[in-house]
Design a protein around this motif. Structure first.
Motif, mmCIF file in Angstrom:
data_model
loop_
_atom_site.group_PDB
_atom_site.id
_atom_site.type_symbol
_atom_site.label_atom_id
_atom_site.label_comp_id
_atom_site.label_asym_id
_atom_site.label_seq_id
_atom_site.Cartn_x
_atom_site.Cartn_y
_atom_site.Cartn_z
ATOM 1 N N ALA A 98 0.493 0.307 0.593
ATOM 2 C CA ALA A 98 -0.327 -0.634 0.078
ATOM 3 C C ALA A 98 -0.342 -2.109 1.044
ATOM 4 O O ALA A 98 -1.098 -2.669 1.339
ATOM 5 C CB ALA A 98 0.013 -1.175 -1.338
ATOM 6 N N VAL A 99 1.055 -2.398 1.129
ATOM 7 C CA VAL A 99 1.339 -3.582 2.047
ATOM 8 C C VAL A 99 0.776 -3.499 3.332
ATOM 9 O O VAL A 99 0.013 -4.397 3.899
ATOM 10 C CB VAL A 99 2.824 -4.053 2.221
ATOM 11 N N LEU A 100 1.038 -2.283 3.947
ATOM 12 C CA LEU A 100 0.451 -2.088 5.386
ATOM 13 C C LEU A 100 -1.072 -2.180 5.340
ATOM 14 O O LEU A 100 -1.669 -2.773 6.243
ATOM 15 C CB LEU A 100 0.921 -0.674 6.127
ATOM 16 N N LEU A 110 -2.326 -5.710 5.204
ATOM 17 C CA LEU A 110 -2.251 -6.565 6.211
ATOM 18 C C LEU A 110 -3.042 -6.013 7.249
ATOM 19 O O LEU A 110 -3.681 -6.880 8.024
ATOM 20 C CB LEU A 110 -0.598 -6.183 6.795
ATOM 21 N N ALA A 111 -3.374 -4.804 7.247
ATOM 22 C CA ALA A 111 -4.483 -4.079 8.278
ATOM 23 C C ALA A 111 -5.913 -4.816 7.743
ATOM 24 O O ALA A 111 -6.631 -4.832 8.568
ATOM 25 C CB ALA A 111 -4.470 -2.614 8.048
ATOM 26 N N SER A 112 -6.142 -4.844 6.681
ATOM 27 C CA SER A 112 -7.308 -5.465 6.080
ATOM 28 C C SER A 112 -7.738 -7.079 6.741
ATOM 29 O O SER A 112 -9.058 -7.339 7.003
ATOM 30 C CB SER A 112 -7.516 -5.642 4.818
ATOM 31 N N PHE A 113 -6.688 -7.574 7.128
ATOM 32 C CA PHE A 113 -6.913 -8.988 7.762
ATOM 33 C C PHE A 113 -7.198 -8.947 9.167
ATOM 34 O O PHE A 113 -7.971 -9.720 9.814
ATOM 35 C CB PHE A 113 -5.567 -9.717 7.699
ATOM 36 N N VAL A 114 -6.701 -7.552 9.901
ATOM 37 C CA VAL A 114 -7.172 -7.358 11.176
ATOM 38 C C VAL A 114 -8.516 -6.667 11.381
ATOM 39 O O VAL A 114 -9.224 -7.119 12.140
ATOM 40 C CB VAL A 114 -6.018 -6.479 11.946
ATOM 41 N N TRP A 115 -8.658 -5.809 10.758
ATOM 42 C CA TRP A 115 -9.962 -4.997 10.872
ATOM 43 C C TRP A 115 -11.163 -5.598 9.780
ATOM 44 O O TRP A 115 -11.233 -4.943 8.525
ATOM 45 C CB TRP A 115 -9.770 -3.504 10.622
ATOM 46 N N LEU A 123 -10.185 -0.766 3.163
ATOM 47 C CA LEU A 123 -8.633 -0.692 3.205
ATOM 48 C C LEU A 123 -7.966 -1.366 1.660
ATOM 49 O O LEU A 123 -7.164 -1.031 1.356
ATOM 50 C CB LEU A 123 -8.205 -1.719 4.578
ATOM 51 N N ARG A 124 -8.817 -2.613 1.699
ATOM 52 C CA ARG A 124 -7.943 -3.202 0.299
ATOM 53 C C ARG A 124 -8.374 -2.226 -1.080
ATOM 54 O O ARG A 124 -7.412 -2.316 -1.707
ATOM 55 C CB ARG A 124 -8.784 -4.559 -0.024
ATOM 56 N N THR A 138 -1.970 1.057 -7.683
ATOM 57 C CA THR A 138 -2.274 1.963 -9.211
ATOM 58 C C THR A 138 -0.985 3.094 -9.083
ATOM 59 O O THR A 138 -0.386 3.254 -10.095
ATOM 60 C CB THR A 138 -3.277 2.671 -9.436
ATOM 61 N N GLY A 139 -0.930 3.763 -7.940
ATOM 62 C CA GLY A 139 -0.024 4.882 -8.046
ATOM 63 C C GLY A 139 1.403 4.330 -7.871
ATOM 64 O O GLY A 139 2.128 4.920 -8.690
ATOM 65 N N ALA A 140 1.752 3.379 -7.485
ATOM 66 C CA ALA A 140 3.033 2.946 -7.449
ATOM 67 C C ALA A 140 3.473 2.679 -8.907
ATOM 68 O O ALA A 140 4.648 2.806 -9.497
ATOM 69 C CB ALA A 140 3.327 1.721 -6.779
ATOM 70 N N TYR A 141 2.548 1.810 -9.763
ATOM 71 C CA TYR A 141 2.991 1.740 -11.035
ATOM 72 C C TYR A 141 2.925 2.873 -11.759
ATOM 73 O O TYR A 141 3.543 2.943 -12.703
ATOM 74 C CB TYR A 141 1.862 0.708 -11.524
ATOM 75 N N LEU A 142 2.164 3.929 -11.488
ATOM 76 C CA LEU A 142 2.298 5.149 -12.339
ATOM 77 C C LEU A 142 3.520 5.857 -12.030
ATOM 78 O O LEU A 142 4.170 6.035 -13.054
ATOM 79 C CB LEU A 142 1.110 6.106 -11.935
#
Length: 115
Positions: A45-47, A50-55, A62-63, A71-75
């Motif tokens: 998610a972090v990557l 960050l990629a959404s700022f570039v592309w 991407l977001r 959501t998966g991480a919280y699950l």
């Protein structure tokens, strides 16, 4: 090994928990796998954010995927804390998981459907 690879290796070593550091629950192997999966989803998610700022052309997709990973991480966090729903945990401790998990899902859907 280059300094960048050494830093990446160190970050991965710090992020992945040691099996000895985990509390001994009902399913220690499952707890370990859930925590590793949670950390992987958070890192992805972090990557992606960050990629959404570039592309800029694909920033909505991407977001959206990043929010779905959140959501998966919280699950996985919910599954780890509740021992795969075998242990009752007070709602006061699970409040953030219960609120932000569905919220991330809605935000991901929002980026897919309305942006």
């Amino acid at each position: 090994m280059s300094k960048l690879l050494e830093k990446i290796k160190h970050t991965v070593d710090v992020t992945v928990p040691d099996k000895e550091d985990l509390p001994h629950g009902l399913h220690p192997r499952t707890d370990y796998i859930l925590l590793v999966l949670r950390n992987i989803f958070v890192a992805v998610a972090v990557l992606l954010f960050l990629a959404s700022f570039v592309w800029h052309d694909a920033h909505n997709i991407l977001r959206a995927i990043a929010y779905f990973c959140g959501t998966g991480a919280y699950l996985f966090e919910c599954l780890a804390v509740t021992d795969c729903f075998h242990t009752k945990v007070p709602h006061t401790e699970m409040f953030m998981v219960y609120c932000f998990g569905p919220l991330y899902l809605l935000m991901g859907l929002s980026y897919l459907l309305w942006h």
